[in-house]
Design a protein around this motif. Structure first.
Motif, PDB file in Angstrom:
ATOM      1  N   TYR A 197       0.800  -1.222   0.000  1.00 56.77           N
ATOM      2  CA  TYR A 197       0.000   0.000   0.000  1.00 56.77           C
ATOM      3  C   TYR A 197       0.837   1.278   0.000  1.00 56.77           C
ATOM      4  N   ARG A 201      -2.283   4.408  -4.385  1.00 57.46           N
ATOM      5  CA  ARG A 201      -3.608   5.024  -4.240  1.00 57.46           C
ATOM      6  C   ARG A 201      -4.597   3.898  -3.954  1.00 57.46           C
ATOM      7  N   THR A 202      -5.240   3.956  -2.802  1.00 59.15           N
ATOM      8  CA  THR A 202      -6.097   2.854  -2.336  1.00 59.15           C
ATOM      9  C   THR A 202      -7.527   3.334  -2.127  1.00 59.15           C
ATOM     10  N   VAL A 204     -10.909   2.753  -0.216  1.00 57.12           N
ATOM     11  CA  VAL A 204     -11.446   2.123   0.985  1.00 57.12           C
ATOM     12  C   VAL A 204     -12.967   2.254   0.918  1.00 57.12           C
ATOM     13  N   LEU A 215      -8.523   3.817   7.142  1.00 54.55           N
ATOM     14  CA  LEU A 215      -8.193   5.183   6.760  1.00 54.55           C
ATOM     15  C   LEU A 215      -7.131   5.770   7.677  1.00 54.55           C
ATOM     16  N   LEU A 218      -3.720   3.973   6.997  1.00 55.54           N
ATOM     17  CA  LEU A 218      -3.112   4.403   5.741  1.00 55.54           C
ATOM     18  C   LEU A 218      -2.611   5.843   5.837  1.00 55.54           C
ATOM     19  N   SER A 230      -5.594   7.707   0.092  1.00 52.31           N
ATOM     20  CA  SER A 230      -6.812   6.903   0.162  1.00 52.31           C
ATOM     21  C   SER A 230      -7.974   7.650  -0.475  1.00 52.31           C
ATOM     22  N   TRP A 232     -11.869   7.389   0.070  1.00 52.38           N
ATOM     23  CA  TRP A 232     -12.887   6.790   0.939  1.00 52.38           C
ATOM     24  C   TRP A 232     -14.229   6.836   0.224  1.00 52.38           C
ATOM     25  N   ALA A 270      -6.757  11.511   2.690  1.00 57.14           N
ATOM     26  CA  ALA A 270      -7.860  10.755   2.100  1.00 57.14           C
ATOM     27  C   ALA A 270      -8.896  11.728   1.560  1.00 57.14           C
TER      28      ALA A 270
END
Length: 465
Positions: A197, A201-202, A204, A215, A218, A230, A232, A270
């Motif tokens: 990670y 770019r993740t 959630v 969150l 990260l 992140s 969200w 995020a």
């Protein structure tokens, strides 16, 4: 083969917190019991989220009957005011309890079916006079049958996470993207997991405690690893209850977690995308993933997706039993109205016991997280009270079974979670749930220093502990 019912054990499925508590209560009442655990140790599911810190304290995580069994061994309750990790809970409480129960706990044993001896779910004749038959498969593949006077299913919901799709089905492309989709809170202290990670770019997806945890975790990585960010994704909008109860929550660690998630958004680690119900996951040429909503909107590509949209019960091995389940929550019919997340948060769930947990098939009970079906607001102390009442009823002590008293800590959030939002109820700054137009937003100002939780709470949404 028809053994007298009183000579048969009560079979408990699952050696997790509620299952072992059930065994402790049964043992305390002098009843034969057998706990069947699919994993190799007590609390196998708990160990899988061992890196996560609960938001309940030790004083709320030890069952009284279990403590009574443990005390003669010299075991003492850890500091009642601290919140253990899942690993602590398993090693310092669940495993010692299972060890005291000894050969009453059978590991490596998966339950594949439960029925009445010689009776499928259609047959009425002498049904209630027949013992239960529990089919099992051991780790080496050996199959067996166990006769039981009662069955207490405390197998939980950990093994069946909900998918990305807002319709309850996997999003199109979700299975194909499985290598980059996770349904658990990542252990970012593990170097291999962190590398997955860091700098990425993740997305959630989820709105409960697990999403808050991911969150916040990260965001901590982003402070040291440039490029970590992140997105969200919420199916509803931002409201006064989006981040939980904050300082009004009677479980301080739970309230602090929501504030930590808010701080992650406020600090720019995020972005919150509201009103986004994922329909498709499209692969990109560069191994990225693009999420597409039901309304046709497309997000910027992401590298990873963490899905924390709740859990659901596995009812497949109970298909030959006559269960009375709510058509929405998949919880016992009498319990469902009391835990409906459209109406209730943790602290507004009414006390309940064997009567609310009963089914048309007498002698079978779903307890613990499994009893809540798809409702996300379960606390460990609820399960302990459930099995105290159920085991009292099985022993014939109806007076005790009916004496159900349980006061749960308030969340600080009025009303329930709210499962869906319509324009008629949409609010962006009060008790409603939905913003009229889905959008990407930055929220408020940074939370005061020191309010964010430094460690994580329980997994998989809501108030699970």
């Amino acid at each position: 083969m028809n053994a007298p019912a009183t000579a048969l054990p009560a079979v408990v499925i699952g050696a997790g917190p509620t299952g072992l508590a059930a065994a402790a209560h049964l043992t305390g009442r002098g009843m034969e019991t057998l706990v069947l655990e699919a994993g190799p140790a007590a609390g196998t599911a708990v160990r899988e989220w061992g890196h996560v810190r609960l938001f309940s304290t030790w004083s709320e995580l030890v069952d009284p009957a279990a403590e009574k069994l443990l005390s003669p061994t010299g075991w003492t309750t850890p500091d009642g005011g601290t919140c253990p990790s899942g690993a602590d809970w398993a090693e310092k409480y669940l495993q010692p309890l299972a060890d005291v129960l000894g050969d009453r706990v059978r590991y490596g044993t998966t339950v594949t079916g439960v029925s009445r001896l010689g009776r499928d779910r259609i047959v009425d004749a002498d049904r209630e006079q027949q013992p239960f038959t529990v089919r099992t498969r051991s780790a080496d593949g050996t199959e067996a049958r166990i006769l039981a006077r009662a069955v207490i299913d405390a197998s939980g919901t950990w093994s069946t996470p909900s998918p990305i799709g807002a319709d309850g089905l996997p999003a199109l492309g979700e299975h194909a993207a499985s290598a980059r989709v996770s349904y658990r809170i990542p252990d970012l202290k593990d170097p291999a997991v962190r590398a997955r990670y860091a700098g990425k770019r993740t997305a959630v997806i989820g709105s409960g405690a697990s999403a808050f945890t991911a969150l916040a975790s990260l965001a901590d990585v982003a402070k040291d690893e440039p490029g970590t960010h992140s997105v969200w994704i919420l199916r509803r909008g931002i409201s006064g209850s989006t981040f939980g109860g904050g300082t009004a929550d009677q479980l301080p660690a739970r309230g602090a977690l929501g504030l930590a998630a808010k701080a992650a958004v406020d600090a720019g680690h995020a972005d919150a995308v509201t009103g986004f119900r994922t329909e498709v996951i499209e692969p990109g040429a560069d191994d990225s993933l693009t999420l597409v909503a039901e309304d046709g909107r497309r997000l910027d590509p992401v590298d990873e997706v963490i899905v924390l949209t709740g859990l659901r019960p596995d009812l497949s091995f109970l298909s030959e039993l006559r269960l009375g389940l709510d058509e929405r929550l998949q919880a016992p019919t009498e319990l469902a109205p009391l835990i409906d997340p459209n109406q209730h948060s943790c602290g507004t769930v009414y006390p309940h016991g064997h009567r609310e947990l009963s089914h048309p098939e007498q002698g079978v009970y779903l307890v613990g997280m499994k009893s809540y079906g798809r409702a996300p607001t379960f606390l460990a102390m609820t399960g302990y009270e459930q099995v105290r009442s159920v085991t009292a009823a099985l022993s014939g002590d109806i007076e005790s079974a009916d004496r159900v008293e349980l006061t749960l800590p308030e969340t600080g959030v009025c009303g329930g979670a709210g499962l869906f939002d319509t324009p008629a109820t949409a609010e962006t700054d009060g008790g409603g749930c939905c913003a009229p137009e889905p959008s990407q937003v930055q929220i408020g100002t940074a939370a005061p220093a020191g309010t964010a939780a430094a460690e994580e709470p329980a997994p998989a949404g809501g108030c699970c502990a």
